[in-house]
Design a protein around this motif. Structure first.
Motif, PDB file in Angstrom:
ATOM      1  N   SER A  53      37.879  32.400  54.249  1.00  0.00           N
ATOM      2  CA  SER A  53      37.829  31.854  53.105  1.00  0.00           C
ATOM      3  C   SER A  53      36.835  32.520  52.162  1.00  0.00           C
ATOM      4  O   SER A  53      36.507  32.332  51.153  1.00  0.00           O
ATOM      5  N   HIS A  87      37.925  34.070  48.777  1.00  0.00           N
ATOM      6  CA  HIS A  87      38.040  33.054  47.817  1.00  0.00           C
ATOM      7  C   HIS A  87      37.029  32.255  47.301  1.00  0.00           C
ATOM      8  O   HIS A  87      36.648  31.941  46.182  1.00  0.00           O
ATOM      9  N   ARG A 147      35.081  34.526  44.986  1.00  0.00           N
ATOM     10  CA  ARG A 147      35.684  34.632  43.571  1.00  0.00           C
ATOM     11  C   ARG A 147      35.303  33.373  42.882  1.00  0.00           C
ATOM     12  O   ARG A 147      34.997  33.357  41.434  1.00  0.00           O
ATOM     13  N   SER A 148      35.292  32.134  43.568  1.00  0.00           N
ATOM     14  CA  SER A 148      34.871  31.073  42.776  1.00  0.00           C
ATOM     15  C   SER A 148      33.457  31.089  42.315  1.00  0.00           C
ATOM     16  O   SER A 148      33.211  30.538  41.145  1.00  0.00           O
ATOM     17  N   LYS A 186      36.742  39.974  39.289  1.00  0.00           N
ATOM     18  CA  LYS A 186      37.078  38.842  40.611  1.00  0.00           C
ATOM     19  C   LYS A 186      37.781  39.707  41.778  1.00  0.00           C
ATOM     20  O   LYS A 186      37.676  39.353  42.921  1.00  0.00           O
ATOM     21  N   SER A 242      36.642  40.153  45.558  1.00  0.00           N
ATOM     22  CA  SER A 242      37.078  39.885  46.766  1.00  0.00           C
ATOM     23  C   SER A 242      37.059  41.007  47.726  1.00  0.00           C
ATOM     24  O   SER A 242      37.025  40.737  48.980  1.00  0.00           O
TER      25      SER A 242
END
Length: 250
Positions: free
Chosen positions: A29, A32, A35-36, A56, A60
């Motif tokens: 994860s 993800h 990026r968040s 982004k 990643s």
């Protein structure tokens, strides 16, 4: 609350030259989550949609690289994402994003700036930043004590200078106190402070000298490594000094 919001009583925000330091999970994860984190930070910086999409994507790739190549089984998991602003050396601000991992060395299979054999993910970073990326030894920002490792980074120009030139804590012993606090948090806790006429000097007893002048930080190490940065770039000054101390000749 991230470290950009407050750090030992120093109320810096990302826009004011502070560093957002966020933990990353040691599992699939990680991209993800990275990026968040970055998506939540970028709206204040006035970036274009394309810039945000590129950032982004690159975040990643840095996070995935940290998971695949920067977390050895015999070292503690402790990946981190760092985001801050700095001067690019030509009077313009740039956004810096770094992924910290706990593997100090750069594995040959990972390649590096200027090398043709690095993987697809870092090739993407190389293309989108026009070569403005790299890696260096450093120490973690989260947790106590600080963990030794490395940071892989990229930088992109910002459309305008957003950092306010704060009147408080700029110059004199205030900036020196803040810099010393940041360095101690990174495990450099042997610094002595001496206030002189017009400046404050930090020394570590092993030849490292940091001069905190009214408008700039200047440092020199026994290896000959030296640098100068404006006070507003205290985050970058701290990172450069930590890198010197972590280098073989630091």
């Amino acid at each position: 609350m991230t470290k950009s919001a407050t750090m030992c009583g120093i109320p810096w925000r990302l826009e004011d030259g502070g560093c957002a330091a966020l933990p990353l999970p040691a599992d699939d994860s990680i991209a993800h989550v990275a990026r968040s984190h970055v998506t939540a930070l970028l709206p204040a910086l006035g970036l274009s949609v394309q810039d945000v999409d590129d950032i982004k994507l690159m975040v990643s790739e840095l996070a995935t690289n940290a998971l695949q190549h920067g977390m050895p089984h015999d070292a503690p998991a402790g990946a981190e994402l760092w985001v801050y602003q700095r001067d690019n050396g030509h009077g313009r601000d740039e956004l810096v994003v770094k992924a910290f991992d706990t593997l100090r060395g750069w594995r040959p299979c990972d390649g590096g700036p200027g090398r043709p054999d690095h993987g697809r993910g870092l090739k993407v970073v190389d293309i989108l930043t026009k070569g403005r990326w790299g890696h260096h030894r450093t120490r973690s920002r989260l947790g106590t004590p600080a963990v030794r490792g490395k940071a892989t980074w990229f930088a992109l120009p910002l459309p305008r200078t957003l950092r306010r030139r704060r009147a408080w804590r700029v110059g004199g012993p205030y900036a020196a106190k803040d810099l010393r606090t940041l360095l101690v948090q990174r495990g450099l806790d042997h610094l002595e402070q001496e206030d002189g006429e017009g400046m404050t000097v930090l020394t570590d007893g092993r030849g490292l000298t940091v001069r905190c002048e009214p408008a700039a930080f200047r440092w020199r190490a026994p290896s000959g490594a030296a640098g100068t940065l404006p006070i507003i770039d205290i985050t970058e000054a701290c990172e450069r000094i930590v890198e010197i101390c972590e280098s073989p000749l630091g």
